[in-house]
Design an enzyme around this catalytic site. Structure first.
Site, PDB file in Angstrom:
ATOM      1  CB  CYS A 238       8.456  -0.550   5.093  1.00  0.00           C
ATOM      2  SG  CYS A 238      10.135  -0.370   4.466  1.00  0.00           S
TER       3      CYS A 238
ATOM      4  CG  HIS B 134       6.003   1.218   2.093  1.00  0.00           C
ATOM      5  ND1 HIS B 134       6.645   2.378   2.458  1.00  0.00           N
ATOM      6  CD2 HIS B 134       6.968   0.289   1.876  1.00  0.00           C
ATOM      7  CE1 HIS B 134       7.962   2.154   2.469  1.00  0.00           C
ATOM      8  NE2 HIS B 134       8.169   0.894   2.121  1.00  0.00           N
TER       9      HIS B 134
ATOM     10  CG  ASN C 221      11.336   2.832   0.892  1.00  0.00           C
ATOM     11  OD1 ASN C 221      10.756   3.329   1.845  1.00  0.00           O
ATOM     12  ND2 ASN C 221      11.475   1.525   0.761  1.00  0.00           N
TER      13      ASN C 221
END
Length: 336
Positions: A115, A263, A293
């Site tokens: 991530c 993020h 995501n």
């Protein structure tokens, strides 16, 4: 020393839209349950056989970024590719991008920071450009999660969250020291590595031969695992810390932020950080509702969309921040 600046942005997502209602037909979940916990309404998944891979999506995003930057593809001096879902165990996708873009034999580096991958990759490009080693660095974040997810009720806690896509940026030399990437800040805390992980196949514990030999239908070591509540608690703390660190390093205050692009891990995390820093809705960009995501791709996709929509303008203070598996986290402070 030079300064570095993002001169071109691009993104690509598969055409196949998978809604929460679509998922409810193959696992025990529903739209309200998913939205309440994550804020996600839909995501994009690659359809098998359509030709999309982590590399090809990255290439498509890169072509847009290169065109927008105004450079020729052979002006690229170096490639940094961030992903947790490479086409092959080895080689990494960086060299495949060099091949598929048909550019000269520049170096290609793969970044495995999940991530936080794009922030790490951007930091590497920033340092190469600032030291004068390279003039134009192609940075890509791309992920193909859908083929590796457990799309059953057993895996719903993870599988409903992730989507596929790619984003890219061209980082170029900037003569104006007041513009561009002002600083980047990177951290890790490996003691929590297994709290968000995919253990197999890996040389350390379970390799392909072990999985095949055991042929255990209940073996979950090759499926992603996430301790959701623990990750959330750490994320909100580290996001806050690394944003403050970046602002302090440049003698800036939160009220000066024109656009925060976090993020896209969970809409609830973004909303918590927004409230923590007292930012308005026009100062934070979220698109997790549409894409889920996308890990290393989430920041470049969101950054590109924010720029395309005119929400980032010349002179704006833009802050990028990420937290994820590793644990790793980071921020980038940019004067657009």
């Amino acid at each position: 020393m030079f300064n570095s600046k993002i001169t071109g942005l691009g993104y690509y997502v598969p055409k196949n839209v998978v809604t929460n209602d679509d998922l409810s037909k193959i696992m025990d979940t529903n739209d309200a349950w998913i939205q309440e916990r994550t804020g996600i309404q839909e995501r994009r998944h690659v359809k098998k056989g359509d030709g999309d891979t982590t590399t090809t999506m990255g290439v498509k995003a890169a072509k847009i970024a290169i065109e927008r930057s105004g450079i020729d593809k052979n002006d690229i001096d170096f490639i940094v590719f961030a992903t947790l879902s490479p086409d092959y165990y080895f080689p990494g996708p960086g060299v495949l991008v060099q091949r598929d873009l048909d550019i000269k034999t520049v170096g290609a580096l793969d970044v495995r920071n999940q991530c936080s991958g794009f922030i790490y990759a951007l930091s590497i490009a920033d340092q190469y450009v600032k030291t004068g080693m390279y003039k134009n660095v192609l940075v890509i974040g791309s992920e193909l999660h859908s083929h590796g997810l457990d799309m059953t009720t057993r895996g719903r806690g993870v599988s409903v969250i992730f989507g596929d896509g790619a984003g890219a940026a061209i980082v170029s030399r900037e003569e104006d020291a007041q513009k561009g990437i002002l600083s980047t800040h990177l951290h890790s805390e490996g003691q929590h590595a297994e709290e968000l992980s995919l253990i197999a196949p890996g040389m350390g514990k379970r390799w392909v031969t072990d999985i095949l030999e055991d042929n255990d239908p209940n073996d979950e070591s090759y499926l992603p695992y996430m301790n959701g509540p623990f990750v959330f608690k750490n994320a909100v703390v580290r996001f806050n810390e690394v944003i403050i660190e970046g602002l302090k390093a440049n003698n800036l205050e939160a009220k000066e932020i024109d656009m925060l692009v976090p993020h896209q891990a969970n809409l609830r995390i973004s909303q918590y950080i927004q409230k923590k820093f007292g930012l308005g809705d026009d100062q934070v960009f979220n698109n997790i509702m549409k894409y889920g995501n996308t890990t290393a791709a989430s920041i470049p996709i969101a950054l590109t969309e924010a720029w395309e929509q005119g929400k980032i303008k010349s002179g704006d203070l833009v802050v990028l921040a990420a937290f994820g598996s590793g644990f790793t986290w980071g921020s980038a402070i940019i004067r657009w």
